[in-house]
Design a protein around this motif. Structure first.
Motif, PDB file in Angstrom:
ATOM      1  N   LEU A   1      31.379  78.778 -40.338  1.00  0.00           N
ATOM      2  CA  LEU A   1      30.398  79.749 -40.806  1.00  0.00           C
ATOM      3  C   LEU A   1      30.863  81.125 -40.360  1.00  0.00           C
ATOM      4  CD1 LEU A   1      27.151  77.806 -39.868  1.00  0.00           C
ATOM      5  CD2 LEU A   1      27.938  78.297 -42.177  1.00  0.00           C
ATOM      6  N   HIS A   2      30.785  82.096 -41.251  1.00  0.00           N
ATOM      7  CA  HIS A   2      31.312  83.422 -40.943  1.00  0.00           C
ATOM      8  C   HIS A   2      30.217  84.475 -41.025  1.00  0.00           C
ATOM      9  CE1 HIS A   2      35.487  82.008 -41.044  1.00  0.00           C
ATOM     10  NE2 HIS A   2      35.118  81.274 -42.080  1.00  0.00           N
TER      11      HIS A   2
ATOM     12  N   ILE B   1      21.787  92.096 -35.264  1.00  0.00           N
ATOM     13  CA  ILE B   1      21.784  92.099 -36.725  1.00  0.00           C
ATOM     14  C   ILE B   1      23.222  91.821 -37.157  1.00  0.00           C
ATOM     15  CG2 ILE B   1      21.418  93.467 -38.812  1.00  0.00           C
ATOM     16  CD1 ILE B   1      19.372  95.103 -37.242  1.00  0.00           C
ATOM     17  N   ALA B   2      23.381  90.923 -38.108  1.00  0.00           N
ATOM     18  CA  ALA B   2      24.724  90.549 -38.557  1.00  0.00           C
ATOM     19  C   ALA B   2      24.768  90.447 -40.079  1.00  0.00           C
ATOM     20  CB  ALA B   2      25.137  89.210 -37.931  1.00  0.00           C
ATOM     21  N   HIS B   3      25.977  90.524 -40.608  1.00  0.00           N
ATOM     22  CA  HIS B   3      26.162  90.296 -42.049  1.00  0.00           C
ATOM     23  C   HIS B   3      26.680  88.878 -42.250  1.00  0.00           C
ATOM     24  CE1 HIS B   3      26.790  91.229 -46.266  1.00  0.00           C
ATOM     25  NE2 HIS B   3      27.922  90.558 -46.180  1.00  0.00           N
ATOM     26  N   ASP B   4      25.932  88.108 -43.026  1.00  0.00           N
ATOM     27  CA  ASP B   4      26.319  86.733 -43.347  1.00  0.00           C
ATOM     28  C   ASP B   4      27.162  86.759 -44.614  1.00  0.00           C
ATOM     29  OD1 ASP B   4      26.283  84.124 -44.543  1.00  0.00           O
ATOM     30  OD2 ASP B   4      24.648  83.590 -43.192  1.00  0.00           O
ATOM     31  N   TYR B   5      28.431  86.398 -44.469  1.00  0.00           N
ATOM     32  CA  TYR B   5      29.347  86.449 -45.622  1.00  0.00           C
ATOM     33  C   TYR B   5      29.026  85.365 -46.645  1.00  0.00           C
ATOM     34  CZ  TYR B   5      32.205  89.774 -43.017  1.00  0.00           C
ATOM     35  OH  TYR B   5      32.641  90.888 -42.339  1.00  0.00           O
ATOM     36  N   GLN B   6      28.493  84.217 -46.176  1.00  0.00           N
ATOM     37  CA  GLN B   6      28.166  83.144 -47.115  1.00  0.00           C
ATOM     38  C   GLN B   6      26.967  83.513 -48.006  1.00  0.00           C
ATOM     39  OE1 GLN B   6      30.471  81.745 -43.879  1.00  0.00           O
ATOM     40  NE2 GLN B   6      28.399  82.429 -43.649  1.00  0.00           N
ATOM     41  N   LEU B   7      25.946  84.116 -47.380  1.00  0.00           N
ATOM     42  CA  LEU B   7      24.729  84.465 -48.116  1.00  0.00           C
ATOM     43  C   LEU B   7      24.758  85.900 -48.626  1.00  0.00           C
ATOM     44  CD1 LEU B   7      22.088  82.854 -45.702  1.00  0.00           C
ATOM     45  CD2 LEU B   7      23.085  81.860 -47.760  1.00  0.00           C
TER      46      LEU B   7
END
Length: 357
Positions: free
Chosen positions: A9-10, A28-34
């Protein structure tokens, strides 16, 4: 033989938004999958006694599906950390809101009913939250209060009891000073204290801690705990003037030092809060020369102000006007040209709690 599939998961951490404990942080993060922003709670594995506990919090969140419980999207791990991911609510927490401004009574009641609904749900699943406070209640995009952070949550046994674990000092229930066995009464106390803070704001609440600071600036922890046990912290009689007496009474019951005299269930607390009738929804506004309250009702604007005349005296001014007109009318019953500050705020409290002003 079971076939295990390992996946990756990235996500990219964009910003830190909180330190929840010695071994956990929130980002806070950026979900590359979603392809969206999410909230990631990062917990050090060193915080657990054994590997089987790694995903306990994630499991509790997942099993507590409810509109007023923060949903978990997924949980994963690397060599040193456990990651729990949840939706990112841009409005932040109730804590950040009460740091910005005093809440209207309607907001206090609405948010309280929201998070108590979530709390009631987990209690029906024999789960205690154990860490209810304004930072652990988020505001959704639809303006609902969402209970989150199950890091300290515990399951009750068949007798409705569990052992005390870690706790947040400022929200420590009085009975925990005498016993390590706790029940739903501890959550009810923490919920009452949370609503007390929604009524008054953090500055008002934390200023009460000043009396426990010694001359050398150290904190007198023993004196603080004694005050908690005796029901003297926080001050159950100290509220901002626009908080109605009925709400004060309900909070006082939730904060009773003796668990037997508190609400016996969250549902009882919810039922009382739902009975509150708000005829005038006062908003406390910034005023560099005192305090001002404003509300709108039946196409009229009402304003009640305390104006500081000098270091010892104040003026109380109360007016109303039809919103479509500029002319104000004085409400003479609640006006005073020169009085002491104590008498001024007593008169304001009377005005703000008069349903027929």
């Amino acid at each position: 033989m079971l076939d295990y599939t390992k996946t990756d998961l990235h996500f990219k951490i964009l910003k830190d938004i909180g330190q929840e404990g010695k071994n956990s942080t929130v980002h806070i993060a950026h979900d590359y999958q979603l392809d969206t922003e999410i909230v990631v709670k990062k917990i050090s594995k060193s915080d657990f006694k054994n590997d089987s506990e790694f995903f306990d919090e994630a499991k509790k969140l997942y099993s507590s599906n409810h509109p007023n419980i923060a949903p978990i999207q997924y949980s994963c791990q690397d060599k040193d950390f456990i990651y729990i991911t949840m939706p990112f609510y841009q409005k932040g927490s109730l804590n950040s809101l009460i740091n910005k401004r005093p809440l209207r009574v309607s907001e206090i009641v609405k948010y309280s009913i929201d998070f108590l609904s979530g709390l009631h749900h987990i209690h029906t699943k024999q789960l205690l939250h154990c860490d209810i406070k304004p930072t652990n209640i988020l505001i959704s995009d639809s303006n609902d209060a969402i209970l989150t952070d199950f890091g300290l949550a515990k399951y009750l046994n068949n007798d409705g009891l569990t052992l005390l674990g870690k706790f947040y000092d400022l929200h420590r229930a009085p009975e925990t000073l005498q016993t390590e066995i706790i029940s739903n009464h501890s959550d009810i106390f923490q919920a009452g204290l949370t609503i007390y803070r929604l009524c008054n704001g953090n500055v008002f609440f934390k200023r009460q801690l000043d009396r426990f600071v010694n001359k050398d600036n150290s904190f007198n922890y023993d004196s603080f705990l004694k005050s908690v046990f005796e029901g003297k912290f926080p001050n159950r009689s100290a509220y901002l003037e626009h908080i109605p007496q009925t709400l004060r009474n309900y909070i006082r019951k939730a904060l009773h030092p003796n668990p037997a005299d508190r609400y016996q269930s969250v549902l009882e607390f919810l039922n009382d809060l739902s009975k509150i009738e708000i005829t005038h929804d006062w908003q406390m506004l910034p005023n560099g020369n005192g305090c001002t309250w404003q509300c709108f009702k039946d196409n009229k604007e009402y304003i009640v102000s305390v104006l500081n005349k000098d270091a010892k005296t104040a003026e109380v001014k109360s007016t109303k006007r039809v919103q479509t007109k500029a002319k104000e009318t004085r409400i003479t019953k609640y006006c005073e040209k020169s009085t002491t500050f104590d008498k001024a705020y007593a008169l304001v409290k009377k005005a703000l709690n008069n349903n027929s002003i």
